[in-house]
Design a protein around this motif. Structure first.
Motif, short mmCIF file in Angstrom:
data_model
loop_
_atom_site.label_atom_id
_atom_site.label_comp_id
_atom_site.label_asym_id
_atom_site.label_seq_id
_atom_site.Cartn_x
_atom_site.Cartn_y
_atom_site.Cartn_z
N LYS A 98 0.84 -1.20 0.00
CA LYS A 98 0.00 0.00 0.00
C LYS A 98 0.87 1.24 0.00
CE LYS A 98 -4.42 -1.11 1.92
NZ LYS A 98 -5.43 -0.74 2.89
N ARG A 99 0.42 2.23 -0.76
CA ARG A 99 1.13 3.51 -0.77
C ARG A 99 0.71 4.30 0.46
NH1 ARG A 99 -0.30 6.98 -5.67
NH2 ARG A 99 -2.13 7.37 -4.40
N VAL A 100 1.70 4.83 1.18
CA VAL A 100 1.41 5.62 2.38
C VAL A 100 1.81 7.09 2.22
CG1 VAL A 100 1.46 3.70 3.99
CG2 VAL A 100 3.58 4.92 3.48
N LEU A 101 2.58 7.40 1.18
CA LEU A 101 3.04 8.78 1.02
C LEU A 101 3.42 9.06 -0.42
CD1 LEU A 101 4.04 11.48 2.42
CD2 LEU A 101 6.27 10.39 2.54
N ILE A 102 2.99 10.22 -0.91
CA ILE A 102 3.53 10.79 -2.15
C ILE A 102 4.37 11.96 -1.69
CG2 ILE A 102 3.06 11.92 -4.34
CD1 ILE A 102 0.36 10.47 -4.39
N ALA A 103 5.68 11.85 -1.85
CA ALA A 103 6.60 12.85 -1.31
C ALA A 103 6.89 13.93 -2.35
CB ALA A 103 7.89 12.17 -0.88
N PRO A 104 7.11 15.16 -1.89
CA PRO A 104 7.46 16.23 -2.83
C PRO A 104 8.86 16.07 -3.42
CG PRO A 104 7.41 17.07 -0.58
CD PRO A 104 6.94 15.65 -0.53
N THR A 105 9.77 15.46 -2.66
CA THR A 105 11.13 15.26 -3.15
C THR A 105 11.62 13.88 -2.74
OG1 THR A 105 12.24 16.08 -1.16
CG2 THR A 105 11.65 17.73 -2.84
N LEU A 106 12.68 13.44 -3.37
CA LEU A 106 13.28 12.15 -3.02
C LEU A 106 13.84 12.18 -1.60
CD1 LEU A 106 13.99 9.30 -3.88
CD2 LEU A 106 16.07 10.20 -4.95
N GLY A 124 10.53 -0.79 12.21
CA GLY A 124 10.42 -2.17 11.76
C GLY A 124 9.45 -2.36 10.61
N ILE A 125 9.06 -1.28 9.94
CA ILE A 125 8.13 -1.36 8.82
C ILE A 125 8.94 -1.42 7.53
CG2 ILE A 125 6.25 -0.21 7.62
CD1 ILE A 125 5.50 1.09 10.30
N VAL A 126 8.74 -2.48 6.76
CA VAL A 126 9.46 -2.66 5.50
C VAL A 126 8.80 -1.80 4.43
CG1 VAL A 126 10.17 -4.33 3.75
CG2 VAL A 126 10.09 -5.00 6.16
N ALA A 182 5.49 11.52 -11.49
CA ALA A 182 6.95 11.54 -11.36
C ALA A 182 7.40 11.75 -9.92
CB ALA A 182 7.54 12.63 -12.25
N GLN A 183 6.48 11.96 -8.99
CA GLN A 183 6.87 12.19 -7.60
C GLN A 183 7.20 10.86 -6.91
OE1 GLN A 183 3.42 14.80 -6.48
NE2 GLN A 183 5.09 15.95 -5.53
N PRO A 184 8.17 10.89 -6.00
CA PRO A 184 8.52 9.66 -5.26
C PRO A 184 7.35 9.22 -4.38
CG PRO A 184 10.17 11.39 -4.94
CD PRO A 184 9.03 12.01 -5.64
N GLU A 185 7.15 7.91 -4.34
CA GLU A 185 6.09 7.33 -3.52
C GLU A 185 6.69 6.34 -2.54
OE1 GLU A 185 3.42 5.49 -6.28
OE2 GLU A 185 2.73 7.41 -7.09
N VAL A 186 6.17 6.34 -1.31
CA VAL A 186 6.60 5.39 -0.28
C VAL A 186 5.49 4.38 -0.11
CG1 VAL A 186 7.29 5.09 2.12
CG2 VAL A 186 8.02 7.13 0.86
N TRP A 187 5.85 3.10 -0.24
CA TRP A 187 4.91 2.00 -0.11
C TRP A 187 5.36 1.08 1.02
CZ3 TRP A 187 0.96 0.50 -3.84
CH2 TRP A 187 0.77 1.46 -4.84
N VAL A 188 4.40 0.52 1.76
CA VAL A 188 4.71 -0.47 2.80
C VAL A 188 4.42 -1.86 2.24
CG1 VAL A 188 4.33 1.05 4.76
CG2 VAL A 188 2.44 -0.27 3.89
#
Length: 102
Positions: A2-10, A24-26, A46-52
């Motif tokens: 699941k995507r938890v964040l769309i970040a403005p920058t890398l 401890g979250i992968v 094109a924005q970086p996304e953080v997924w768990v």
């Protein structure tokens, strides 16, 4: 996943990943190298996304990131010359360039 964040920058994405990893979250960062495609693809793609990895950790990850976003800035220094606040790890004022007190 699941995507938890769309970040403005890398850099913001990496800070989020580091925070979640310390709990401890992968996680994974998608679109890490997509900034070069700006103009060719829509901005939001094109924005970086953080997924768990684990969908059950989605809520915990979002809470941790919200806490990170709302955390107060600590250890600020006030410049004796111009009165501007700078982060505590700065040696000189970002506004006027003069040395900050220890």
């Amino acid at each position: 996943m699941k995507r938890v964040l769309i970040a403005p920058t890398l850099l913001d994405a990496q800070l989020a990943v580091d925070t979640l990893s310390s709990l401890g979250i992968v996680t994974h960062i998608f679109n890490a190298n997509a900034a070069g495609a700006l103009g060719e693809v829509p901005f939001m793609q094109a924005q970086p996304e953080v997924w768990v990895d684990d969908d059950t950790q989605d809520g915990h990850a979002r809470e941790a990131l919200a806490g990170l976003r709302n955390a107060p800035v600590r250890n600020e220094k006030t410049c004796p010359h111009c009165g501007e606040s700078s982060p505590g790890n700065f040696l000189s004022c970002w506004q006027c360039g003069r040395a900050l007190p220890d």
